[in-house]
Every structure is written in structure tokens, then in C-alpha cells.
Design an enzyme around this catalytic site. Sequence first.
Site, PDB file in Angstrom:
ATOM      1  N   ARG A 151       0.859  -1.196   0.000  1.00 57.71           N
ATOM      2  CA  ARG A 151       0.000   0.000   0.000  1.00 57.71           C
ATOM      3  C   ARG A 151       0.892   1.242   0.000  1.00 57.71           C
ATOM      4  NH1 ARG A 151      -5.084   1.102   4.056  1.00 57.71           N
ATOM      5  NH2 ARG A 151      -3.541   0.989   5.732  1.00 57.71           N
ATOM      6  N   ASP A 431      -4.322   3.064  14.402  1.00 58.43           N
ATOM      7  CA  ASP A 431      -3.418   3.543  13.364  1.00 58.43           C
ATOM      8  C   ASP A 431      -3.869   4.924  12.919  1.00 58.43           C
ATOM      9  OD1 ASP A 431      -5.515   3.178  11.624  1.00 58.43           O
ATOM     10  OD2 ASP A 431      -4.614   1.509  10.535  1.00 58.43           O
TER      11      ASP A 431
HETATM   12  C1  ACO Z   1      -7.300   1.152   9.450  1.00 58.76           C
HETATM   13  C2  ACO Z   1      -6.308   0.372   8.743  1.00 58.76           C
HETATM   14  O1  ACO Z   1      -5.674   0.840   7.855  1.00 58.76           O
HETATM   15  S1  ACO Z   1      -5.997  -1.205   9.251  1.00 58.76           S
HETATM   16  C3  ACO Z   1      -4.454  -1.618   8.472  1.00 58.76           C
HETATM   17  C4  ACO Z   1      -3.324  -0.890   9.027  1.00 58.76           C
HETATM   18  N1  ACO Z   1      -3.020  -1.303  10.376  1.00 58.76           N
HETATM   19  C5  ACO Z   1      -2.228  -2.352  10.618  1.00 58.76           C
HETATM   20  O2  ACO Z   1      -1.732  -2.933   9.676  1.00 58.76           O
HETATM   21  C6  ACO Z   1      -1.955  -2.772  12.035  1.00 58.76           C
HETATM   22  C7  ACO Z   1      -1.145  -4.032  12.043  1.00 58.76           C
HETATM   23  N2  ACO Z   1      -0.937  -4.547  13.378  1.00 58.76           N
HETATM   24  C8  ACO Z   1       0.097  -4.165  14.145  1.00 58.76           C
HETATM   25  O3  ACO Z   1       0.882  -3.326  13.761  1.00 58.76           O
HETATM   26  C9  ACO Z   1       0.268  -4.841  15.476  1.00 58.76           C
HETATM   27  O4  ACO Z   1      -0.460  -6.032  15.530  1.00 58.76           O
HETATM   28  C10 ACO Z   1      -0.182  -3.961  16.674  1.00 58.76           C
HETATM   29  C11 ACO Z   1       0.650  -2.699  16.721  1.00 58.76           C
HETATM   30  C12 ACO Z   1      -1.637  -3.625  16.567  1.00 58.76           C
HETATM   31  C13 ACO Z   1       0.030  -4.782  17.957  1.00 58.76           C
HETATM   32  O5  ACO Z   1       1.389  -5.038  18.046  1.00 58.76           O
HETATM   33  P1  ACO Z   1       2.033  -5.785  19.284  1.00 58.76           P
HETATM   34  O6  ACO Z   1       1.403  -5.363  20.554  1.00 58.76           O
HETATM   35  O7  ACO Z   1       3.499  -5.639  19.156  1.00 58.76           O
HETATM   36  O8  ACO Z   1       1.642  -7.275  19.036  1.00 58.76           O
HETATM   37  P2  ACO Z   1       2.133  -8.526  19.842  1.00 58.76           P
HETATM   38  O9  ACO Z   1       3.127  -8.170  20.892  1.00 58.76           O
HETATM   39  O10 ACO Z   1       0.943  -9.282  20.277  1.00 58.76           O
HETATM   40  O11 ACO Z   1       2.887  -9.331  18.696  1.00 58.76           O
HETATM   41  C14 ACO Z   1       3.193 -10.697  18.831  1.00 58.76           C
HETATM   42  C15 ACO Z   1       3.964 -11.125  17.619  1.00 58.76           C
HETATM   43  O12 ACO Z   1       3.170 -10.939  16.460  1.00 58.76           O
HETATM   44  C16 ACO Z   1       3.837 -10.103  15.529  1.00 58.76           C
HETATM   45  N3  ACO Z   1       2.847  -9.253  14.875  1.00 58.76           N
HETATM   46  C17 ACO Z   1       1.861  -8.526  15.435  1.00 58.76           C
HETATM   47  N4  ACO Z   1       1.128  -7.910  14.485  1.00 58.76           N
HETATM   48  C18 ACO Z   1       1.684  -8.271  13.313  1.00 58.76           C
HETATM   49  C19 ACO Z   1       1.350  -7.951  11.971  1.00 58.76           C
HETATM   50  N5  ACO Z   1       0.313  -7.176  11.657  1.00 58.76           N
HETATM   51  N6  ACO Z   1       2.110  -8.471  11.004  1.00 58.76           N
HETATM   52  C20 ACO Z   1       3.153  -9.284  11.312  1.00 58.76           C
HETATM   53  N7  ACO Z   1       3.506  -9.624  12.560  1.00 58.76           N
HETATM   54  C21 ACO Z   1       2.766  -9.112  13.547  1.00 58.76           C
HETATM   55  C22 ACO Z   1       4.806  -9.298  16.345  1.00 58.76           C
HETATM   56  O13 ACO Z   1       5.867  -8.853  15.521  1.00 58.76           O
HETATM   57  C23 ACO Z   1       5.234 -10.309  17.392  1.00 58.76           C
HETATM   58  O14 ACO Z   1       6.195 -11.160  16.815  1.00 58.76           O
HETATM   59  P3  ACO Z   1       7.269 -11.992  17.710  1.00 58.76           P
HETATM   60  O15 ACO Z   1       6.498 -12.834  18.657  1.00 58.76           O
HETATM   61  O16 ACO Z   1       8.017 -12.772  16.704  1.00 58.76           O
HETATM   62  O17 ACO Z   1       8.102 -10.979  18.423  1.00 58.76           O
HETATM   63  O1  LIG Z   2      -7.334   1.427   5.623  1.00 54.93           O
HETATM   64  C1  LIG Z   2      -8.256   0.969   6.218  1.00 54.93           C
HETATM   65  C2  LIG Z   2      -9.153   1.738   7.016  1.00 54.93           C
HETATM   66  O2  LIG Z   2     -10.045   1.146   7.643  1.00 54.93           O
HETATM   67  O3  LIG Z   2      -8.968   2.961   7.043  1.00 54.93           O
HETATM   68 MG    MG Z   3      -7.363   3.641   5.736  1.00 54.19          MG
END
Ligand code: ACO
Ligand SMILES: O=CC(=O)O
Ligand code: MG
Length: 518
Positions: A151, A431
Site C-alpha cells: 500500500r 493507526d
Molecule cells: C485502518 C487500517 O488501515 S488497518 C491496516 C493498518 N493497520 C495495521 O496494519 C496494524 C497491524 N498490526 C500491528 O501493527 C500490530 O499487531 C499492533 C501494533 C496492533 C500490535 O502489536 P504488538 O502489541 O506488538 O503485538 P504482539 O506483541 O501481540 O505481537 C506478537 C507477535 O506478532 C507479531 N505481529 C503482530 N502484528 C503483526 C502484523 N500485523 N504483522 C506481522 N507480525 C505481527 C509481532 O511482531 C510479534 O512477533 P514476535 O512474537 O516474533 O516478536
Molecule cells: O485502511 C483501512 C481503514 O479502515 O482505514
Molecule cells: Mg485507511
Amino acid sequence: MTVGTEEILTPEALEFLYCLHEQFNGRRKELLAAREARQRRFDAGEKPDFLEETKHIREGDWTVAPIPPDLQDRRVEITGPVDRKMIINALNSGAKAFMADFEDATSPTWSNMIDGQLNLKDAVRRTISFEQASNGKSYSLNDETAVLMVRARGLHLDEKHIRIDGEPIAGGLFDFGLYFFHNAKELLSRGTGPYFYLPKLESHLEARWWNEVFVFAQEKLGIPNGTIRSTVLIETIPAAFEMDEILYELRDHIAGLNCGRWDYIFSFIKRLRTQPDVILPDRGQVTMTSPFMRAYTQLCIQTCHKRNAFAMGGMAAQIPIRNNAQANEEAFRKVAEDKRREVTDGHDGTWVAHPGLVAVAKAEFDAQMETPNQVHRKREDVNVTAADLLEVPTGTITEEGLRTNCSVGVQYIASWLRGNGAAPINHLMEDAATAEISRSQVWQWIRHPEGKLIDGRDINVDLFKKVFTDEMKKLKEVVGEKEFRFGKFNEAADLFVDLTFEDEFEEFLTLQGYEKLS
Ligand SMILES: CC(=O)SCCNC(=O)CCNC(=O)[C@H](O)C(C)(C)COP(=O)(O)OP(=O)(O)OC[C@H]1O[C@@H](n2cnc3c(N)ncnc32)[C@H](O)[C@@H]1OP(=O)(O)O
Ligand SMILES: O=CC(=O)O
Ligand SMILES: [Mg+2]
């Protein structure tokens, strides 16, 4: 200089970016100006509506180009920032696809942007690895990995570190251009392709712009037209009225639309903020079962399937909760419920924010979707009108809602200023899009005649100042004086207050935020 910059900003890559900028930046600025002009019309009372001049497209009989085999089954897509470890975890997560995010989930510091491109380049070539210094854990790719999609940043964001003739290049052109330049041929040689997500579009003319970018880029690299595939987020209220047109403009380069629910709520507030009949209740009360959200997702499914494109679902905010089994179970239940509704409605796949949720979403889709997608379900029963899309959700504004918006908004902005674009706050994924809802609600509630708490108190500057001061005090107690001072909380609080007090609503909090990023 960020390590690895020379590997990404090669003379040839810079030349490619230069050509993209030369060709497309002027039109980008016109499109941004068109958003402003449209806003002035909304401020004067105009409501969004289906366009008369594109009726023939909505009523026409056409479909999008056939979608590549590796995008046929997208039942679970994981999203996440372009951080090295997370890219590996996401690709290994068991999800069908991974959307590597330069937008909502990433704070666009220069090092994040360069590292992100390097990480993706290594991921495409499967050479990516990572050693976690704190525990010595090593990360590398499994044999089977998710399909990679990227993205790019939205049209509004600049990349200030690359200036051409004194002007910054568009963040979206930078992200798209570098990923495409370095990886398109490699991806094709590996049997996949350059796949993108396009965020925050507001009109079919913006889709046309992206299509022209794709045509130009493919020609420049000598790659067949139609190789690029994109999924457009329908996450602004004007775009909801132009879904057919967006698919049509990108018909050679589209794979589907996605319901970006969080930005959609933000856009609804932002674009209609001055209209007397539009005011939303507490953020927590605006859900996917609110009639206007159902109208938009159902229309998206119907529109996509009519054109043989996929309709992707969105992101439930719940994430796993460690050390509290009951709360964790409840979070998983909510995600499962959300995914069940999506698959029942006809979505072809959905998003999860965390590897721990892949199985939950997959179980719901597997239970009801035996085929790779359900594009055959045409949903001709759906009949969504402009009034349905604009139905203002009912509910209440509470002091708690106001407090949460202030506290969560500041916590997220502080995280973003520290370089983390996605953060777990109160056990929910936050986010850029979710933070925008928080700060736009506060802005609107203060100014709107109906901006009153459930107990009748007016939401005014005095109340905001009192609540905000209390919440900052509480936050300081929770995170500690030192973390508050050095963790960018003061800067975040200042930015939140500035955004709230500016009568001219700032289009995106990340615009002012970006001035503070290195
Ligand atoms: C509105 C929108 O646009 S939605 C789309 C955009 N938003 C996103 O993509 C959010 C993605 N998610 C994240 O960034 C994370 O899950 C968070 C920040 C919400 C939470 O993060 P944390 O609290 O660090 O998660 P947590 O500690 O439970 O992570 C556990 C493991 O999963 C991994 N993990 C967590 N989320 C993700 C993810 N989305 N992708 C890959 N790995 C992940 C962590 O790296 C960690 O790995 P490890 O055990 O090897 O160290
Ligand atoms: O990018 C996704 C959203 O819900 O905003
Ligand atoms: Mg969005």
C-alpha cells in the site's frame, strides 16, 4: 545517511522517480485542489451523490480484466507496517496475502521509508532474515508464504526527502515507483506480480490518475500493460458514490475494492462536518452494523461482483490480549462475529491486524466460502440509495467518549512521532485512520450546534480544555514523567490541541505531523 540508501536510490531508480514526478505531479496537485473545491461545496450544504455524467458507466455492461491466479483466493489478508521482523511474520502467518503498508500503519520517517523498501526487496527475493537482539531469535521465510501486496501513501502526502526542481515528490509515487522499479520483473519471474493497494481515493479521476501512472510505469520498464494489479480502498464518502467508475477507470489494473472502514468513518465526519444534520455519536458506538456502514459494504459487494472484481472486507480493531484469557476470548469472539457477517454478506476475503487472528478469520470464511471467492454471488437483492449511504448513525456522545478520543488520539500521535505507525492502545489496534476519527470528532463536537454530552452539557472549548488536561495528567501517571517527556507525549498533546483549535479543519493530522518527523 540511512544504511542501504544507495541500494534503493540508485541513479536508475532516481531517474524513474524523476520521470514519474515530471509526468504526474502537476495533475496530482490539481486533484488535491479538486478535493478542496468539493469540500467547499459540502460546506455550502451540498450532499454527496451519484454523478450524472458517469451514469452510462454505472449502467453499462462491462467487467474488469481477468484477475491473476494467485489473487483468486484472498480469504484472509494480514496487514502491517514495513518493519523487517513483521514482514517475515506476516508472510509466514498463514494468511493468503500480506499488505505491506506505507500508509495508515506506518509513520513515514525517512529511515522507515528506505528500510521498508529494502525489506520488501529482500522479501521478494526471499533473502529476508532478522535476528532479534533482545532474545537471539532468528526469523526467515517459510516455504509457503503469503502473496505480497504494497500500500503506497495517499495522494495528499509528500516525500520531503526527495525534491525535484524544488518540489517534494509525492509519497505515493515514491512508494509505488521504488517498489515497482526494483521488484516488478523479479516478481514476474517468480510467478506473481506487482500488486498494490491504493488508499484514500476520493474520485474516479484519482483512479484515472493511478491508471495512467501504471500504464506509464509498465511501458517504461517494458512490462506488459495490465501486469500491475491494484485493490482500491473505498474509504472516503465521495468514493462510495463512484465505485463503478473507479473500477472502470482501473479495469485493466484492478483486482478489487476494499472497505476501509476506519478512514470511511473519518471521511464521513470530515467531509460533512459543517452540515447541521451530521454529527456522529461516540466512536465506540459507530459499528459495522450501523445502517450507513452496512449500506456501503453491501453496495461495494454488489458493485464489485457485477464487474467480476473482488470485494474485500475490513479491519476489526480487536487484537489478542495476553494475560487475560476471558478478555482475549471476548476479543476473538468479536473478530469472528465481524468476519462471519462479512462472509455472509458476500465479501471475498478480509483483513486481520495480527497473526494470532488469521485462524479466526479463516475459520469463518472456510465455513461459508467453499470456493476461492464468491464473486458469483451477484447480490442483486441489494438496493442501496444515496440516502442509505448518508444515513447519520444515532447514539450518544458521552464524557467518556470525549475523554477516550483525547487520550487515545494523543497516545497514537506520540507513537507515530516516535516512528511507530500502528500501536496497541486499550487492547485495540490504533493507526492513522482510527486516530483521525478521534481528533475529528473532538473538532466537530466543539463546533457543531448539536455537540452536547448525553447529560445536556455543551461540548465547548472550556470543557475540552478541562477534559484534555485531566487526561494528560492521567496519561503522565500511567506512562511516567520521564516517558511522557521523552516519548513525544508533549509534542503529541500540542499537535492534538492545535488541530482541535484550528477553525480551518486540517485535512490529515499526518500533514502537520510530518513537519515534525525526520
Ligand atoms: C485502518 C487500517 O488501515 S488497518 C491496516 C493498518 N493497520 C495495521 O496494519 C496494524 C497491524 N498490526 C500491528 O501493527 C500490530 O499487531 C499492533 C501494533 C496492533 C500490535 O502489536 P504488538 O502489541 O506488538 O503485538 P504482539 O506483541 O501481540 O505481537 C506478537 C507477535 O506478532 C507479531 N505481529 C503482530 N502484528 C503483526 C502484523 N500485523 N504483522 C506481522 N507480525 C505481527 C509481532 O511482531 C510479534 O512477533 P514476535 O512474537 O516474533 O516478536
Ligand atoms: O485502511 C483501512 C481503514 O479502515 O482505514
Ligand atoms: Mg485507511
